[in-house]
Design an enzyme around this catalytic site. Structure first.
Site, PDB file in Angstrom:
ATOM      1  N   GLU A  51      65.744 104.095 -24.993  1.00  0.00           N
ATOM      2  CA  GLU A  51      66.046 103.215 -26.131  1.00  0.00           C
ATOM      3  C   GLU A  51      67.347 102.445 -25.948  1.00  0.00           C
ATOM      4  O   GLU A  51      67.495 101.317 -26.438  1.00  0.00           O
ATOM      5  CB  GLU A  51      66.084 104.013 -27.435  1.00  0.00           C
ATOM      6  CG  GLU A  51      64.703 104.508 -27.890  1.00  0.00           C
ATOM      7  CD  GLU A  51      64.277 105.830 -27.266  1.00  0.00           C
ATOM      8  OE1 GLU A  51      64.984 106.330 -26.357  1.00  0.00           O
ATOM      9  OE2 GLU A  51      63.242 106.382 -27.685  1.00  0.00           O
ATOM     10  N   PHE A 113      61.130 117.193 -38.851  1.00  0.00           N
ATOM     11  CA  PHE A 113      61.048 116.957 -37.404  1.00  0.00           C
ATOM     12  C   PHE A 113      61.485 115.518 -37.085  1.00  0.00           C
ATOM     13  O   PHE A 113      61.005 114.564 -37.683  1.00  0.00           O
ATOM     14  CB  PHE A 113      59.611 117.183 -36.924  1.00  0.00           C
ATOM     15  CG  PHE A 113      59.437 116.879 -35.453  1.00  0.00           C
ATOM     16  CD1 PHE A 113      60.129 117.613 -34.490  1.00  0.00           C
ATOM     17  CD2 PHE A 113      58.609 115.849 -35.030  1.00  0.00           C
ATOM     18  CE1 PHE A 113      59.993 117.323 -33.136  1.00  0.00           C
ATOM     19  CE2 PHE A 113      58.461 115.560 -33.679  1.00  0.00           C
ATOM     20  CZ  PHE A 113      59.163 116.301 -32.734  1.00  0.00           C
ATOM     21  N   GLN A 114      62.403 115.380 -36.156  1.00  0.00           N
ATOM     22  CA  GLN A 114      62.944 114.087 -35.727  1.00  0.00           C
ATOM     23  C   GLN A 114      63.556 113.299 -36.878  1.00  0.00           C
ATOM     24  O   GLN A 114      63.510 112.077 -36.910  1.00  0.00           O
ATOM     25  CB  GLN A 114      61.872 113.258 -34.997  1.00  0.00           C
ATOM     26  CG  GLN A 114      61.482 113.929 -33.687  1.00  0.00           C
ATOM     27  CD  GLN A 114      60.701 113.045 -32.740  1.00  0.00           C
ATOM     28  OE1 GLN A 114      59.926 112.194 -33.167  1.00  0.00           O
ATOM     29  NE2 GLN A 114      60.894 113.247 -31.451  1.00  0.00           N
ATOM     30  N   LYS A 163      58.102 106.474 -42.634  1.00  0.00           N
ATOM     31  CA  LYS A 163      56.739 106.382 -42.114  1.00  0.00           C
ATOM     32  C   LYS A 163      55.708 106.032 -43.197  1.00  0.00           C
ATOM     33  O   LYS A 163      54.768 105.267 -42.962  1.00  0.00           O
ATOM     34  CB  LYS A 163      56.356 107.706 -41.423  1.00  0.00           C
ATOM     35  CG  LYS A 163      55.046 107.606 -40.670  1.00  0.00           C
ATOM     36  CD  LYS A 163      54.820 108.799 -39.755  1.00  0.00           C
ATOM     37  CE  LYS A 163      53.511 108.648 -38.995  1.00  0.00           C
ATOM     38  NZ  LYS A 163      53.258 109.772 -38.088  1.00  0.00           N
ATOM     39  N   MET A 485      87.329 101.543 -10.991  1.00  0.00           N
ATOM     40  CA  MET A 485      88.355 101.132 -11.957  1.00  0.00           C
ATOM     41  C   MET A 485      89.196 102.318 -12.404  1.00  0.00           C
ATOM     42  O   MET A 485      90.405 102.213 -12.576  1.00  0.00           O
ATOM     43  CB  MET A 485      87.693 100.431 -13.155  1.00  0.00           C
ATOM     44  CG  MET A 485      88.693  99.830 -14.112  1.00  0.00           C
ATOM     45  SD  MET A 485      89.820  98.671 -13.311  1.00  0.00           S
ATOM     46  CE  MET A 485      89.012  97.117 -13.635  1.00  0.00           C
TER      47      MET A 485
HETATM   48  C1  LIG Z   1      79.545 104.662 -20.617  1.00  0.00           C
HETATM   49  C2  LIG Z   1      80.883 104.595 -20.011  1.00  0.00           C
HETATM   50  N1  LIG Z   1      81.492 105.726 -19.573  1.00  0.00           N
HETATM   51  C3  LIG Z   1      82.721 105.672 -19.004  1.00  0.00           C
HETATM   52  C4  LIG Z   1      83.383 104.481 -18.878  1.00  0.00           C
HETATM   53  C5  LIG Z   1      84.770 104.427 -18.259  1.00  0.00           C
HETATM   54  N2  LIG Z   1      84.772 103.637 -17.023  1.00  0.00           N
HETATM   55  C6  LIG Z   1      85.156 102.351 -16.976  1.00  0.00           C
HETATM   56  S1  LIG Z   1      84.997 101.673 -15.464  1.00  0.00           S
HETATM   57  C7  LIG Z   1      84.433 103.105 -14.807  1.00  0.00           C
HETATM   58  C8  LIG Z   1      84.058 103.191 -13.354  1.00  0.00           C
HETATM   59  C9  LIG Z   1      82.874 102.356 -13.016  1.00  0.00           C
HETATM   60  O1  LIG Z   1      82.444 102.649 -11.707  1.00  0.00           O
HETATM   61  P1  LIG Z   1      81.476 101.679 -10.930  1.00  0.00           P
HETATM   62  O2  LIG Z   1      80.322 101.354 -11.779  1.00  0.00           O
HETATM   63  O3  LIG Z   1      81.193 102.244  -9.599  1.00  0.00           O
HETATM   64  O4  LIG Z   1      82.346 100.362 -10.831  1.00  0.00           O
HETATM   65  P2  LIG Z   1      83.670 100.047  -9.940  1.00  0.00           P
HETATM   66  O5  LIG Z   1      84.834 100.138 -10.869  1.00  0.00           O
HETATM   67  O6  LIG Z   1      83.729 101.048  -8.852  1.00  0.00           O
HETATM   68  O7  LIG Z   1      83.447  98.656  -9.455  1.00  0.00           O
HETATM   69  C10 LIG Z   1      84.388 104.107 -15.785  1.00  0.00           C
HETATM   70  C11 LIG Z   1      83.972 105.504 -15.542  1.00  0.00           C
HETATM   71  C12 LIG Z   1      82.726 103.338 -19.382  1.00  0.00           C
HETATM   72  N3  LIG Z   1      83.288 102.131 -19.358  1.00  0.00           N
HETATM   73  N4  LIG Z   1      81.475 103.412 -19.913  1.00  0.00           N
END
Ligand SMILES: Cc1ncc(C[n+]2csc(CCOP(=O)(O)OP(=O)(O)O)c2C)c(N)n1
Ligand SMILES: [Mg+2]
Length: 579
Positions: A51, A113-114, A163, A485
């Site tokens: 979803e 349920f749900q 529903k 990042m």
């Molecule tokens: C759902 C979610 N969880 C955690 C984060 C925190 N976060 C921001 S950038 C990142 C790393 C992303 O890694 P990747 O997709 O390999 O991209 P890169 O920075 O290596 O280019 C994380 C964990 C986020 N933005 N979204």
């Protein structure tokens, strides 16, 4: 008048509201509605695999078209799975209508349920929500939901339907309202004339002006007006992450993105400006750095359709509430009518100064990166290559991380609605599903997903939806073998203590994975093969291609604002160089 069941009414009302594609996933509380979908062929249902992806896909559709995206999920886990998608759309003001099935009214409150309280759970992240309690109210509620989602400052609207309201046995007359009017909700479109007069005077008198334009310019269909005004007055333009494309990225008057990973010239010009015209931008903390140190010399004009956005974090000297396009039209008209011109001498000096800043650290003019061939690929070069091969005309859907910032910096968007990314919430997993929605709306266009090996795994199951619905997208993975990042922050602020950002040997073989879903996989490890492989990828028009591109894992995104307590112009320009 025709008598219809609640389920049939809902689908007919969606059609009458202009919906062609409904993204969704079935379940118990939505079964009557799914049966109604089966009985018709006007609204096409697209089955996804989760979803969250349904909401992101509808969101990508909405961002790339300006229309309202429509979603259908079941109650309980279906509804809660949709929450991240709704929050993503809410933060970026994207118009969506999310319909959730609910348990029958007699069971509400019984931990049926749900059963989950979708109204309560989604309340802080929706523009509005409705629970429909009678068959007679369905059509009007849908009309209202679409109107609220798309007018004023757009946003997601939840419609929760128990529903029993969609049951086939109960039939009532169908009537879709020709026009919606809600007394308590009337967004302002026209700006205050006195304030516009003051703004025009400031714009004509400014010596160091900057236009700071955000996503509101794109959402408000005001790109043309913004471009016209900027050219008329010879004012430099910078864009937020959400605003990219609202002013042509390859135009010499464009300074690039501003903020945390904005260009040296954009951030420095903002800091020294004497006038800032903020249009459809919300002074987000990723832009301002320390608010008390933000643009100390500037008079601030702030145009926004949402009065709550104005002076929220940075006080505006001239607030103008109204639709960006309407207000900019009025400003242009008054500038022309005044017969006055901006101060040419002052602007020449301002541009001279800006060109000096550009020459010191220009992202786009001087290639400081690879292109030498052979060794490790620089991620920036992948984006430049993508721009070259797609003639700067692709829809680029991104995930969140370093790859997102490289795409924002190096893919110079010349048109609005081409850059599709989660700016406000920063949702990893957004890229691939949003691309499905974009491809659905623009079947002939090149749709690229710029992602990381981390982010792509958050909604990777949608590779299966690409196959089923023949939505061929190009996945450009900047594989730096890490949550890059986060690693960059750990490098810069935590002494390179890499806490849980590596996968050791657990990364899947993305080529085999893509093939398992019926797609093409390509691995690229050296710069020499990048161009030919990427050309091959985009030449396969009707195939989804997964490019797994190994890039330099030590690369950081620069510039980067210095935090905490920095001004906009306090930047790291490289690992060793600071302003
Ligand atoms: C759902 C979610 N969880 C955690 C984060 C925190 N976060 C921001 S950038 C990142 C790393 C992303 O890694 P990747 O997709 O390999 O991209 P890169 O920075 O290596 O280019 C994380 C964990 C986020 N933005 N979204
Ligand atoms: Mg990564």
């Amino acid at each position: 008048m025709e008598l219809m069941s609640g389920g049939d009414i809902l689908i007919r009302a969606l059609h009458d509201a202009g919906v062609e594609h409904l993204l969704g996933y079935p379940g118990g509380a939505a079964l009557h509605i799914y049966d109604a979908i089966f009985r018709q062929d006007k609204v096409k249902h697209i089955l996804v695999r989760h979803e969250q992806a349904a909401v992101h896909a509808a969101d990508g559709f909405a961002r790339s078209t300006g229309k309202v995206g429509a979603v259908l999920v079941t109650s309980g886990p279906g509804a809660t799975n949709a929450i991240t998608g709704i929050a993503t759309a809410y933060m970026d003001s994207i118009p969506l209508v999310v319909i959730s099935g609910q348990v029958a009214q007699e069971k509400i409150g019984e931990d049926a349920f749900q059963e989950t309280d979708m109204m309560g759970i989604s309340r802080p992240i929706v523009k509005h929500s409705f629970m429909v309690k009678r068959q007679e109210d369905i059509a009007e509620t849908i009309a209202k939901a679409f109107y609220i989602a798309s007018s004023g400052r757009p946003g997601p609207v939840v419609v929760d339907i128990p529903k029993d309201v969609t049951a086939p046995e109960i039939k009532v007359p169908y009537k879709f309202p020709a026009k919606v009017k809600i007394r308590s909700y009337q967004p302002t479109t026209k700006g205050h004339s006195g304030q516009i007069k003051r703004a025009v005077k400031e714009l004509l008198g400014a010596k160091k002006p900057v236009i700071y334009a955000g996503g509101g310019v794109i959402i408000g269909e005001a790109s043309e007006q913004l471009t016209r005004l900027a050219r008329m007055l010879n004012v430099p333009v910078t864009n937020t992450l959400m605003g990219l494309g609202c002013y042509p990225g390859t135009d010499p008057q464009f300074l690039g993105m501003l903020g945390m990973h904005g260009t040296f010239e954009a951030n420095t010009a903002m800091h020294h400006a004497d006038l800032i015209l903020a249009v459809g931008a919300r002074f987000d903390d990723r832009v301002t750095n320390t608010p008390s140190k933000f643009c100390p010399e500037a008079t601030i004009i702030h145009i926004d359709v949402d009065p709550a956005s104005i002076s929220k974090t940075i006080p505006a000297d001239i607030p103008i509430v109204g639709s960006c396009a309407v207000v900019l039209d009025d400003i242009i008209e008054q500038v022309e009518a005044s017969g006055k011109k901006p101060d040419k001498n002052a602007l020449d000096n301002w541009w001279k100064q800006i060109d000096e800043w550009r020459a010191r650290h220009g992202l786009y003019t001087a290639s400081r990166y690879g292109e030498s061939g052979g060794s490790l690929i620089k991620p920036q070069d992948v984006i430049k290559m993508l721009h070259k091969i797609t003639n700067g005309d692709a829809y680029v859907c991104s995930d969140v991380g370093q790859h997102q910032m490289f795409a924002a910096q190096y893919y110079l968007f010349d048109k609005p609605r081409r850059w599709i990314n989660s700016g406000g919430l920063g949702t990893m997993g957004f890229g691939l599903p949003s691309a499905l929605g974009v491809k659905m709306a623009h079947p002939q266009a090149d749709v690229a997903v710029v992602t990381g090996e981390g982010s792509i795994q958050m909604c990777i199951q949608e590779l299966s939806s690409c196959t089923q619905h023949q939505l061929p997208v190009k996945i450009i993975t900047l594989n730096n073998q890490a949550l890059g990042m986060v690693k960059q922050w750990q490098d810069m602020q935590y002494g390179s203590r890499y806490s849980h950002i590596l996968y050791e040997d657990s990364l899947p073989d993305f080529i085999k994975l893509a093939e398992a879903y019926g797609h093409v996989g390509m691995k690229v490890t050296s710069y020499d093969e990048l161009e030919s492989k990427m050309r091959e990828c985009f030449a396969m028009k009707d195939r989804t291609v997964f490019m797994d591109i190994y890039v330099d894992p030590s690369e950081h995104v620069y510039p980067m604002q210095v935090a905490p307590n920095g001004t906009m112009k306090d930047l790291w320009l490289s690992k060793t160089e600071r302003t």
